[in-house]
Write a protein that holds these residues in place. Structure first.
Motif, mmCIF file in Angstrom:
data_model
loop_
_atom_site.group_PDB
_atom_site.id
_atom_site.type_symbol
_atom_site.label_atom_id
_atom_site.label_comp_id
_atom_site.label_asym_id
_atom_site.label_seq_id
_atom_site.Cartn_x
_atom_site.Cartn_y
_atom_site.Cartn_z
ATOM 1 N N LYS A 41 64.654 64.943 -31.810
ATOM 2 C CA LYS A 41 66.070 64.652 -32.035
ATOM 3 C C LYS A 41 66.268 63.136 -32.076
ATOM 4 O O LYS A 41 65.797 62.428 -31.181
ATOM 5 C CB LYS A 41 66.897 65.253 -30.889
ATOM 6 C CG LYS A 41 68.377 65.388 -31.167
ATOM 7 C CD LYS A 41 69.024 66.232 -30.062
ATOM 8 C CE LYS A 41 70.455 66.558 -30.381
ATOM 9 N NZ LYS A 41 71.071 67.447 -29.370
ATOM 10 N N PHE A 42 66.940 62.636 -33.092
ATOM 11 C CA PHE A 42 67.218 61.194 -33.212
ATOM 12 C C PHE A 42 65.963 60.342 -33.010
ATOM 13 O O PHE A 42 65.940 59.411 -32.214
ATOM 14 C CB PHE A 42 68.300 60.762 -32.217
ATOM 15 C CG PHE A 42 69.661 61.326 -32.504
ATOM 16 C CD1 PHE A 42 70.414 60.879 -33.580
ATOM 17 C CD2 PHE A 42 70.185 62.319 -31.698
ATOM 18 C CE1 PHE A 42 71.668 61.399 -33.843
ATOM 19 C CE2 PHE A 42 71.450 62.857 -31.950
ATOM 20 C CZ PHE A 42 72.190 62.394 -33.035
ATOM 21 N N ASP A 43 64.899 60.658 -33.743
ATOM 22 C CA ASP A 43 63.653 59.871 -33.668
ATOM 23 C C ASP A 43 63.073 59.828 -32.265
ATOM 24 O O ASP A 43 62.534 58.796 -31.841
ATOM 25 C CB ASP A 43 63.881 58.439 -34.177
ATOM 26 C CG ASP A 43 64.198 58.396 -35.665
ATOM 27 O OD1 ASP A 43 63.506 59.093 -36.435
ATOM 28 O OD2 ASP A 43 65.134 57.686 -36.045
ATOM 29 N N PRO A 74 71.386 55.919 -30.707
ATOM 30 C CA PRO A 74 72.074 57.086 -31.274
ATOM 31 C C PRO A 74 72.212 58.247 -30.286
ATOM 32 O O PRO A 74 73.222 58.963 -30.311
ATOM 33 C CB PRO A 74 71.170 57.472 -32.455
ATOM 34 C CG PRO A 74 70.526 56.196 -32.868
ATOM 35 C CD PRO A 74 70.275 55.465 -31.580
ATOM 36 N N LEU A 75 71.229 58.439 -29.409
ATOM 37 C CA LEU A 75 71.338 59.493 -28.401
ATOM 38 C C LEU A 75 72.486 59.202 -27.434
ATOM 39 O O LEU A 75 73.250 60.100 -27.071
ATOM 40 C CB LEU A 75 70.025 59.624 -27.623
ATOM 41 C CG LEU A 75 68.918 60.421 -28.311
ATOM 42 C CD1 LEU A 75 67.576 60.193 -27.618
ATOM 43 C CD2 LEU A 75 69.256 61.912 -28.329
ATOM 44 N N SER A 116 64.878 45.793 -27.840
ATOM 45 C CA SER A 116 65.426 46.719 -28.826
ATOM 46 C C SER A 116 66.550 47.569 -28.233
ATOM 47 O O SER A 116 67.588 47.773 -28.871
ATOM 48 C CB SER A 116 64.310 47.625 -29.370
ATOM 49 O OG SER A 116 64.823 48.570 -30.276
ATOM 50 N N VAL A 117 66.361 48.044 -27.004
ATOM 51 C CA VAL A 117 67.404 48.836 -26.342
ATOM 52 C C VAL A 117 68.660 47.993 -26.159
ATOM 53 O O VAL A 117 69.776 48.440 -26.434
ATOM 54 C CB VAL A 117 66.909 49.382 -24.990
ATOM 55 C CG1 VAL A 117 68.036 50.113 -24.254
ATOM 56 C CG2 VAL A 117 65.729 50.337 -25.186
ATOM 57 N N LEU A 118 68.480 46.751 -25.695
ATOM 58 C CA LEU A 118 69.619 45.845 -25.507
ATOM 59 C C LEU A 118 70.347 45.606 -26.830
ATOM 60 O O LEU A 118 71.578 45.587 -26.882
ATOM 61 C CB LEU A 118 69.145 44.515 -24.922
ATOM 62 C CG LEU A 118 68.761 44.509 -23.438
ATOM 63 C CD1 LEU A 118 68.016 43.225 -23.083
ATOM 64 C CD2 LEU A 118 70.000 44.654 -22.560
ATOM 65 N N ALA A 119 69.593 45.435 -27.896
ATOM 66 C CA ALA A 119 70.192 45.156 -29.206
ATOM 67 C C ALA A 119 71.032 46.333 -29.688
ATOM 68 O O ALA A 119 72.101 46.147 -30.279
ATOM 69 C CB ALA A 119 69.096 44.842 -30.222
#
Length: 211
Positions: A41-43, A74-75, A116-119
Protein backbone atom coordinates in the motif's frame (compact mmCIF):
# COMPACT_ATOMS: atom_id res chain seq x y z
CA UNK A 1 -3.83 5.03 15.50
CA UNK A 2 -0.05 4.99 15.40
CA UNK A 3 2.24 4.26 12.48
CA UNK A 4 5.44 2.40 13.36
CA UNK A 5 7.71 2.72 10.33
CA UNK A 6 11.02 0.90 10.08
CA UNK A 7 13.41 2.33 7.52
CA UNK A 8 15.45 0.13 5.21
CA UNK A 9 15.87 -1.12 1.66
CA UNK A 10 13.64 -3.77 0.05
CA UNK A 11 15.08 -6.97 -1.39
CA UNK A 12 16.86 -10.01 0.01
CA UNK A 13 20.29 -8.59 -0.83
CA UNK A 14 19.76 -5.81 1.73
CA UNK A 15 17.90 -7.80 4.40
CA UNK A 16 20.86 -8.37 6.72
CA UNK A 17 22.61 -5.02 6.19
CA UNK A 18 23.14 -2.33 8.81
CA UNK A 19 20.80 0.08 7.00
CA UNK A 20 17.92 -2.36 7.55
CA UNK A 21 17.73 -2.45 11.35
CA UNK A 22 14.45 -0.51 11.09
CA UNK A 23 12.92 -3.33 9.05
CA UNK A 24 14.38 -5.84 11.53
CA UNK A 25 12.68 -4.21 14.52
CA UNK A 26 9.32 -3.89 12.76
CA UNK A 27 9.50 -7.57 11.76
CA UNK A 28 10.36 -8.52 15.35
CA UNK A 29 7.41 -6.50 16.64
CA UNK A 30 5.09 -8.14 14.10
CA UNK A 31 6.28 -11.58 15.24
CA UNK A 32 5.78 -10.71 18.90
CA UNK A 33 2.25 -9.42 18.31
CA UNK A 34 1.28 -12.15 15.85
CA UNK A 35 0.66 -9.65 13.04
CA UNK A 36 1.04 -11.25 9.60
CA UNK A 37 -1.54 -9.51 7.38
CA UNK A 38 1.08 -7.77 5.22
CA UNK A 39 -0.05 -6.04 2.04
CA UNK A 40 1.37 -3.52 -0.42
CA UNK A 41 0.00 0.00 0.00
CA UNK A 42 1.40 3.43 -0.96
CA UNK A 43 4.83 2.05 -1.96
CA UNK A 44 5.20 0.17 1.33
CA UNK A 45 4.62 -3.18 3.01
CA UNK A 46 1.98 -2.50 5.67
CA UNK A 47 0.28 -4.61 8.32
CA UNK A 48 -2.41 -3.64 10.84
CA UNK A 49 -2.82 -4.82 14.39
CA UNK A 50 -3.29 -3.73 17.97
CA UNK A 51 -1.00 -2.88 20.88
CA UNK A 52 -3.31 -3.16 23.83
CA UNK A 53 -6.32 -1.11 22.76
CA UNK A 54 -4.29 1.10 20.40
CA UNK A 55 -4.52 0.39 16.68
CA UNK A 56 -1.14 0.33 14.93
CA UNK A 57 0.06 0.20 11.34
CA UNK A 58 3.46 -1.41 10.79
CA UNK A 59 5.22 0.05 7.75
CA UNK A 60 8.27 -0.95 5.71
CA UNK A 61 8.76 1.50 2.79
CA UNK A 62 9.58 -0.11 -0.56
CA UNK A 63 10.98 3.12 -1.98
CA UNK A 64 14.58 2.51 -0.86
CA UNK A 65 16.04 4.40 2.05
CA UNK A 66 16.58 7.82 0.47
CA UNK A 67 12.91 8.07 -0.58
CA UNK A 68 11.34 6.75 2.65
CA UNK A 69 9.09 9.79 2.97
CA UNK A 70 7.49 9.04 -0.40
CA UNK A 71 5.80 6.05 1.25
CA UNK A 72 5.27 7.40 4.77
CA UNK A 73 3.88 10.83 3.79
CA UNK A 74 0.91 9.49 1.73
CA UNK A 75 0.11 6.92 4.44
CA UNK A 76 -0.02 9.67 7.06
CA UNK A 77 -2.34 11.69 4.81
CA UNK A 78 -4.57 8.72 3.98
CA UNK A 79 -5.15 7.90 7.66
CA UNK A 80 -5.36 11.61 8.58
CA UNK A 81 -2.65 11.28 11.23
CA UNK A 82 -0.55 13.96 12.91
CA UNK A 83 3.29 13.80 13.05
CA UNK A 84 3.00 12.87 16.75
CA UNK A 85 1.28 9.64 15.63
CA UNK A 86 4.40 8.50 13.79
CA UNK A 87 7.27 6.43 15.21
CA UNK A 88 10.27 5.93 12.92
CA UNK A 89 12.90 3.25 13.60
CA UNK A 90 16.26 3.69 11.88
CA UNK A 91 20.00 3.07 12.03
CA UNK A 92 22.42 5.67 13.40
CA UNK A 93 26.16 5.81 12.73
CA UNK A 94 26.76 8.29 15.56
CA UNK A 95 25.90 5.63 18.15
CA UNK A 96 28.08 2.54 18.84
CA UNK A 97 26.71 -0.72 17.45
CA UNK A 98 23.93 -2.05 19.64
CA UNK A 99 23.39 1.16 21.62
CA UNK A 100 19.98 2.82 21.38
CA UNK A 101 18.44 6.29 21.66
CA UNK A 102 14.85 7.48 21.58
CA UNK A 103 14.12 11.05 20.50
CA UNK A 104 10.93 13.09 20.48
CA UNK A 105 11.85 15.32 17.52
CA UNK A 106 14.86 16.82 15.79
CA UNK A 107 16.75 17.24 12.55
CA UNK A 108 17.82 14.45 10.21
CA UNK A 109 21.33 14.35 11.64
CA UNK A 110 22.67 13.44 8.19
CA UNK A 111 20.36 10.42 7.80
CA UNK A 112 18.91 10.42 4.27
CA UNK A 113 15.85 8.38 5.21
CA UNK A 114 14.90 10.85 7.95
CA UNK A 115 15.62 13.76 5.58
CA UNK A 116 13.06 12.31 3.19
CA UNK A 117 10.45 11.82 5.94
CA UNK A 118 10.99 15.41 7.13
CA UNK A 119 10.64 16.71 3.57
CA UNK A 120 7.33 14.91 3.03
CA UNK A 121 5.84 15.67 6.45
CA UNK A 122 7.12 19.23 6.78
CA UNK A 123 7.27 18.69 10.55
CA UNK A 124 9.94 17.31 12.88
CA UNK A 125 7.64 16.35 15.76
CA UNK A 126 7.65 12.58 15.33
CA UNK A 127 9.38 10.00 17.53
CA UNK A 128 12.62 8.36 16.37
CA UNK A 129 13.92 5.07 17.70
CA UNK A 130 17.59 4.94 16.78
CA UNK A 131 19.74 1.79 16.73
CA UNK A 132 23.49 2.33 16.67
CA UNK A 133 25.54 0.78 13.89
CA UNK A 134 28.87 2.50 14.66
CA UNK A 135 31.21 4.36 12.34
CA UNK A 136 32.76 2.97 9.13
CA UNK A 137 36.03 1.06 9.38
CA UNK A 138 39.18 2.89 8.21
CA UNK A 139 39.14 3.10 4.43
CA UNK A 140 35.41 2.32 4.19
CA UNK A 141 32.91 4.76 2.71
CA UNK A 142 29.59 5.42 4.43
CA UNK A 143 27.81 3.52 1.64
CA UNK A 144 30.12 0.51 2.07
CA UNK A 145 29.42 0.59 5.80
CA UNK A 146 25.62 0.89 5.83
CA UNK A 147 25.14 -1.67 3.04
CA UNK A 148 27.37 -4.28 4.68
CA UNK A 149 26.13 -6.96 7.08
CA UNK A 150 26.96 -6.73 10.77
CA UNK A 151 30.15 -8.38 11.97
CA UNK A 152 29.90 -11.57 14.01
CA UNK A 153 30.87 -9.45 17.02
CA UNK A 154 28.04 -6.96 16.47
CA UNK A 155 25.22 -9.36 15.50
CA UNK A 156 24.33 -10.33 19.10
CA UNK A 157 24.47 -6.66 20.14
CA UNK A 158 21.89 -5.79 17.50
CA UNK A 159 19.63 -8.68 18.49
CA UNK A 160 19.81 -7.51 22.12
CA UNK A 161 19.08 -3.90 21.08
CA UNK A 162 15.98 -4.97 19.15
CA UNK A 163 14.74 -7.11 22.06
CA UNK A 164 15.37 -4.18 24.41
CA UNK A 165 13.45 -1.76 22.17
CA UNK A 166 10.30 -3.83 21.65
CA UNK A 167 8.83 -2.82 25.03
CA UNK A 168 10.14 0.72 24.45
CA UNK A 169 8.09 1.03 21.25
CA UNK A 170 5.09 -0.42 23.09
CA UNK A 171 5.62 2.24 25.77
CA UNK A 172 5.58 5.02 23.16
CA UNK A 173 2.30 3.70 21.76
CA UNK A 174 0.52 2.98 25.05
CA UNK A 175 1.89 5.90 27.09
CA UNK A 176 4.01 8.50 25.30
CA UNK A 177 7.48 9.16 23.98
CA UNK A 178 8.55 11.10 27.08
CA UNK A 179 7.94 8.10 29.31
CA UNK A 180 9.78 5.83 26.87
CA UNK A 181 12.76 8.21 26.80
CA UNK A 182 12.91 8.34 30.58
CA UNK A 183 12.58 4.59 30.93
CA UNK A 184 14.63 3.23 28.02
CA UNK A 185 17.27 5.80 27.04
CA UNK A 186 20.49 4.45 28.56
CA UNK A 187 22.12 7.78 29.42
CA UNK A 188 20.42 7.99 32.82
CA UNK A 189 21.65 4.52 33.71
CA UNK A 190 25.16 5.62 32.84
CA UNK A 191 24.89 8.63 35.11
CA UNK A 192 23.62 6.43 37.91
CA UNK A 193 26.49 4.00 37.44
CA UNK A 194 28.95 6.89 37.40
CA UNK A 195 27.56 8.18 40.69
CA UNK A 196 27.76 4.68 42.18
CA UNK A 197 31.34 4.33 40.95
CA UNK A 198 32.32 7.63 42.56
CA UNK A 199 30.64 6.58 45.81
CA UNK A 200 32.50 3.25 45.80
CA UNK A 201 35.78 5.04 45.14
CA UNK A 202 35.15 7.42 48.00
CA UNK A 203 34.26 4.56 50.32
CA UNK A 204 37.38 2.70 49.26
CA UNK A 205 39.48 5.79 49.90
CA UNK A 206 38.00 6.19 53.37
CA UNK A 207 38.66 2.53 54.22
CA UNK A 208 42.21 2.78 52.97
CA UNK A 209 42.82 5.91 54.97
CA UNK A 210 41.48 4.18 58.06
CA UNK A 211 43.81 1.26 57.52
Amino acid sequence: MKIIAGLGNPGSEYAATKHNVGFMLVDALADKLGIDNWQDKFDAKVAQGFLGTEKILLVKPLTYMNESGRAIGPLMNFYKLEPEDLIVVHDDMDIPAGMVRIRKKGSAGGHNGIKSVLAHLGDEHFARVRIGIGRPLPGWTVVNHVLAPFTDEDKPKIREAIDYLLPAVECIVKDDVDMAMNKYNPKKQKKKKAVEAVAETQEGGTENAAE
